[in-house]
Design an enzyme around this catalytic site. Structure first.
Site, PDB file in Angstrom:
ATOM      1  CE  LYS A  87      19.829  -4.416  -3.293  1.00 50.51           C
ATOM      2  NZ  LYS A  87      19.672  -4.370  -1.734  1.00 50.51           N
ATOM      3  CG  LEU A  94      17.028   9.041   1.732  1.00 55.98           C
ATOM      4  CD1 LEU A  94      16.228  10.135   1.410  1.00 55.98           C
ATOM      5  CD2 LEU A  94      16.572   7.558   1.969  1.00 55.98           C
ATOM      6  CD  GLN A 104      14.217  -3.187   9.122  1.00 53.82           C
ATOM      7  OE1 GLN A 104      13.287  -2.594   9.411  1.00 53.82           O
ATOM      8  NE2 GLN A 104      14.933  -3.255   7.920  1.00 53.82           N
ATOM      9  CD  GLN A 162      11.685  -4.435   2.953  1.00 53.96           C
ATOM     10  OE1 GLN A 162      12.409  -4.394   3.883  1.00 53.96           O
ATOM     11  NE2 GLN A 162      11.536  -3.247   2.054  1.00 53.96           N
ATOM     12  N   GLY A 197      10.951  -0.892  -3.230  1.00 50.72           N
ATOM     13  CA  GLY A 197      11.703  -1.357  -4.270  1.00 50.72           C
ATOM     14  C   GLY A 197      11.689  -2.973  -4.629  1.00 50.72           C
ATOM     15  CG  MET A 210      15.653   1.404   7.194  1.00 46.92           C
ATOM     16  SD  MET A 210      16.330   0.057   8.447  1.00 46.92           S
ATOM     17  CE  MET A 210      17.595  -0.480   7.287  1.00 46.92           C
ATOM     18  CG  HIS A 213      16.298   5.341  -0.686  1.00 48.01           C
ATOM     19  ND1 HIS A 213      17.561   4.976  -0.592  1.00 48.01           N
ATOM     20  CD2 HIS A 213      15.681   4.264   0.030  1.00 48.01           C
ATOM     21  CE1 HIS A 213      17.805   4.128   0.349  1.00 48.01           C
ATOM     22  NE2 HIS A 213      17.060   3.611   0.834  1.00 48.01           N
TER      23      HIS A 213
END
Ligand code: PAF
Length: 288
Positions: free
Chosen positions: A151, A33, A61, A155, A149, A30, A37
């Site tokens: 993180k 960065l 989202q 997701q 990721g 998104m 990323h």
């Protein structure tokens, strides 16, 4: 690096790459960065003949009271960073290009059991928005490999399941979380923190590390571990959303035999919601 804004232009470039037999890698983002990323780019660059990145702040989202309008948009800097890192093609479409008929009647992809727990419970519809846009992006880019990721552990888990459930021909590559020197996981949302909040924020990861140490030492009192972590987060100035220990593959509550676990946490620091996690292995019973 070539920068395109339309689906047709991506498809044209992909056709050329495919006919030359090039492996396609994809890093969806998104924007805004940071080093996290760029680590996704680095993970795919060596194995891909054509490396594609996307920058798209996906309205689907974001909930009605979330930060869609405020979400940082830094396209010029992002372009420079991706180009320098060796990305071949950047797809940075408009909202109209991705959702030409608007978002209300958009077909959605939903991952039951994973999309509505944890962050999905606090952010209704968020993961349907993620799954839908990632499906669309995969349809457009048709990557062999796509990087996400750790993180965003929930997701990542959800996308892996979606890829399996929908028989998508893409291999998901997961990349470790990039951290600041004080342990705070890098996130575009860290930019919302005031300097005082930023100084307190590493307590999130410290609470996870402390819980992990207890689990690794054989402590199975998960309720107590969780309660201690919640209290320490409150003490550090957080408003915890959840702190939980789950099965690493399913994100379900762990059974007594589950050894491969993940600690997941989400907490508000002021107006910023931060998330973090860490995998942890429970020792074999009887082991020290
Ligand atoms: O992780 C993100 O930045 C987004 O959720 C993603 C995967 C690019 C989909 O919009």
């Amino acid at each position: 690096m070539e920068n395109v804004a339309t689906i047709a232009a991506v498809r044209e470039r992909l056709q050329t790459a495919r006919s030359a037999g090039r492996t396609v890698g994809f890093v969806p983002t998104m924007g805004n960065l940071h080093a996290g990323h760029l680590a996704l780019v680095d993970a795919l660059r060596p194995q891909c003949g054509l490396l594609v990145a996307s920058i798209f702040v996906n309205p689907l989202q974001f909930g009605p009271n979330e930060d869609l309008d405020a979400y940082p948009r830094t396209l010029a800097e992002d372009e420079a960073a991706l180009s320098e890192r060796g990305v071949d093609l950047l797809f940075a479409p408009s909202v109209e290009e991705v959702y030409p008929d608007g978002t209300t009647l958009q077909t959605r992809v939903s991952v039951p059991g994973l999309g509505d727990i944890l962050c999905g419970a606090s952010r209704p519809g968020h993961f349907d928005g993620v799954a839908t846009v990632v499906t669309k992006l995969f349809q457009i880019v048709t990557p062999d490999f796509a990087a996400f990721g750790r993180k965003d552990f929930q997701q990542l888990t959800l996308i892996r399941r979606m890829v399996r459930d929908l028989s998508m021909a893409v291999t998901i590559v997961d990349v470790p979380t990039s951290r600041a020197s004080d342990g705070l996981a890098l996130s575009s949302r860290n930019g919302y923190l005031t300097s005082d909040e930023r100084a307190r924020a590493p307590a999130l990861y410290r609470s996870i590390e402390k819980a992990a140490a207890r689990i690794e030492s054989g402590d199975a009192a998960f309720d107590d571990i969780t309660a201690e972590a919640m209290a320490s987060l409150e003490q550090a100035g957080f408003r915890p959303d959840y702190f939980t220990i789950r099965n690493r593959d399913t994100l379900a509550e762990p059974g007594p035999r589950d050894r491969e676990l993940v600690i997941l946490a989400a907490a508000w620091m002021g107006r910023t919601r931060l998330i973090d996690n860490r995998t942890v292995d429970r020792p074999l019973q009887g082991a020290p």
